[in-house]
Structure formats: C-alpha cells, structure tokens
Design a protein around this motif. Structure first.
Motif: not given
Length: 74
Positions: A46-50
C-alpha cells in the motif's frame, strides 16, 4: 518383526503426548507470525502504490510555502 513390551509402548505414548502438547502450544504463535508477515506485506504494498503519485497533496504545497518563508525571513 518388532515386538514392543509394555514399558516401550508407554514411553512411546508419553513421547507422542508430549509432542502433541508442544505442537498445540507453538501453533498459535506460528499462526500469529504468519498473519503479521502477511499484514506487513500488505502495508508495504500500500505504501509503494501510494508513493507512486507524482502530484503533491495540498498539505505538501502548504508546508513547502511555509518553509520557504522561514528561510527568507531568517
């Protein structure tokens, strides 16, 4: 042919019971570790995609403006 006497059978049953109790005590910890790792992977994804977003948020623009004013005034 393997023949076991009563003492050997009792020892085998005792070892199996001990092993079974050990498995029952360790199993919840292993399940918890596996669950935590899965959740950690989901958070990382989720952090990578955000972080792929190239447009800064309004809060970022505001913070950048305040920082530049502080640099000029000091």
């Amino acid at each position: 042919m393997v023949c076991m006497n009563t003492n050997q059978i009792q020892a085998l049953i005792g070892m199996l019971a001990t092993f079974g109790l050990l498995v029952l005590m360790v199993l919840p910890s292993v399940i918890g570790i596996v669950r935590d790792r899965r959740i950690d992977r989901q958070i990382e994804n989720a952090q990578k995609s955000s972080s792929r977003s190239t447009v800064p948020s309004t809060a970022t623009w505001y913070a950048e403006g305040r920082r530049s004013k502080k640099l000029v005034s000091s």
